[in-house]
Design an enzyme around this catalytic site. Structure first.
Site, PDB file in Angstrom:
ATOM      1  N   PRO A   2      78.221 -16.058-101.080  1.00  0.00           N
ATOM      2  CA  PRO A   2      77.441 -14.938-100.607  1.00  0.00           C
ATOM      3  C   PRO A   2      77.056 -13.969-101.699  1.00  0.00           C
ATOM      4  O   PRO A   2      77.903 -13.507-102.468  1.00  0.00           O
ATOM      5  CB  PRO A   2      78.383 -14.251 -99.636  1.00  0.00           C
ATOM      6  CG  PRO A   2      79.760 -14.725-100.000  1.00  0.00           C
ATOM      7  CD  PRO A   2      79.647 -15.745-101.048  1.00  0.00           C
ATOM      8  N   GLU A   3      75.804 -13.679-101.745  1.00  0.00           N
ATOM      9  CA  GLU A   3      75.292 -12.603-102.577  1.00  0.00           C
ATOM     10  C   GLU A   3      74.883 -11.479-101.624  1.00  0.00           C
ATOM     11  O   GLU A   3      75.094 -11.585-100.428  1.00  0.00           O
ATOM     12  CB  GLU A   3      74.106 -13.096-103.409  1.00  0.00           C
ATOM     13  CG  GLU A   3      74.453 -14.325-104.233  1.00  0.00           C
ATOM     14  CD  GLU A   3      73.289 -14.794-105.115  1.00  0.00           C
ATOM     15  OE1 GLU A   3      72.512 -13.961-105.562  1.00  0.00           O
ATOM     16  OE2 GLU A   3      73.188 -16.013-105.331  1.00  0.00           O
TER      17      GLU A   3
END
Length: 275
Positions: A2-3
């Site tokens: 996840p960014e």
DNA sequence: CTCCTGACCTGAGTGC
DNA sequence: TGCACTCAGGTCAGGA
């Protein structure tokens, strides 16, 4: 996984479900993820009422009342949060941390690689937390500007790709969106960070903003692990112009996209469009 | 300070 | 099928 866009997508989905809900049960299957978890984690959460979850970089922060504590969540590389209308029939082997809400819904945090983390901190003292204290600007805030970027990149010798991944400069960018934003700005990932000034930062700032905003609208990028808490995938994969597309034709000039290893990580770019 | 490398951990994919 | 190897959306600690 996840960014910023994936984390923001998760946060958004959690908001209406958690807000105002009391935590009735906590199920914790190990006492460490990336680091040891707070000893009293289960007890500190049980009975608390959830406030509005917010985000700082790639961290989700959930304020709790009446304790005045905040639960900090980082998804690491492979972390995911799922919401279920009732207790799942089976918990998976990587479902390390789950919470039952007063209305019967369950929040389940799973993380196969265990690079994620959970912690408790004092609400209002987030900036003093070691994991948050050195973080750079939020790229979607007004503090993120060409002038800011000029300043923090000045005199940096490392490649711009590496600098943009540094959370102390900009909070929330990761390997996918750095490649995508540099493509959008027409800047080579090999260029020295300190040389990105003037017109280039003026292109880079809106490129980063637009990339992140569009990715959030699409629900993030699902390559492997990312799912939204309701189980939907993120559709930004379809909008990726360079990431993971080595050998494919550039969407602008049709010349082949190249892969490049920098700082131990793969990046992708169009040598023709990015200078 | 800045910059680079290795380390953490599991699972999926590839090639033999 | 099995085995060895590589790679993955993150980021910290340690050393130059």
């Amino acid at each position: 996984m996840p960014e910023l866009p994936e984390v923001e997508t998760v946060r958004t989905a959690l908001e209406p479900v958690l807000h105002g809900q009391q935590i009735s049960t906590v199920r914790l299957t190990r006492q460490d993820l990336r680091w040891p978890l707070p000893r009293n984690l289960s007890a500190a959460l049980t009975g608390q009422i959830c406030g509005l979850p917010w985000r700082r970089g790639k961290y989700i922060l959930l304020p709790l009342l009446p304790s005045g504590k905040t639960l900090l969540i980082h998804l690491g590389m492979s972390g995911a949060i799922r919401l279920y209308p009732r207790q799942p029939a089976h918990f998976g082997k990587h479902d390390h941390f789950s919470v039952e809400l007063a209305d019967g819904q369950w929040f389940v945090f799973s993380d196969p690689r265990r690079f994620g983390h959970l912690d408790l901190l004092e609400s209002g003292k987030e900036d003093a937390h070691p994991l948050l204290s050195g973080m750079g600007v939020e790229p979607l805030s007004n503090h993120f500007s060409p002038a800011y970027l000029d300043r923090v990149l000045a005199a940096r010798k490392q490649p711009i790709k590496t600098a943009l991944l540094d959370q102390r400069l900009i909070a929330g960018l990761g390997n996918i969106y750095v490649s995508e934003a540099l493509f959008r700005a027409g800047i080579s990932p090999r260029r020295q960070a300190g040389n990105i000034v003037g017109k280039r930062t003026e292109r880079l700032v809106p490129a980063i903003r637009a990339t992140l905003t569009e990715a959030i609208s699409a629900g993030g990028t699902s390559l492997r692990d990312h799912v939204q808490p309701g189980g939907e995938i993120g559709y930004f994969v379809q909008n990726l112009k360079v990431y993971g597309r080595e050998g494919a034709g550039c969407s602008v000039c049709d010349k082949p996209i190249k892969m490049l290893r920098q700082g131990g990580r793969s990046g992708y770019y169009c040598p023709n469009c990015q200078r």
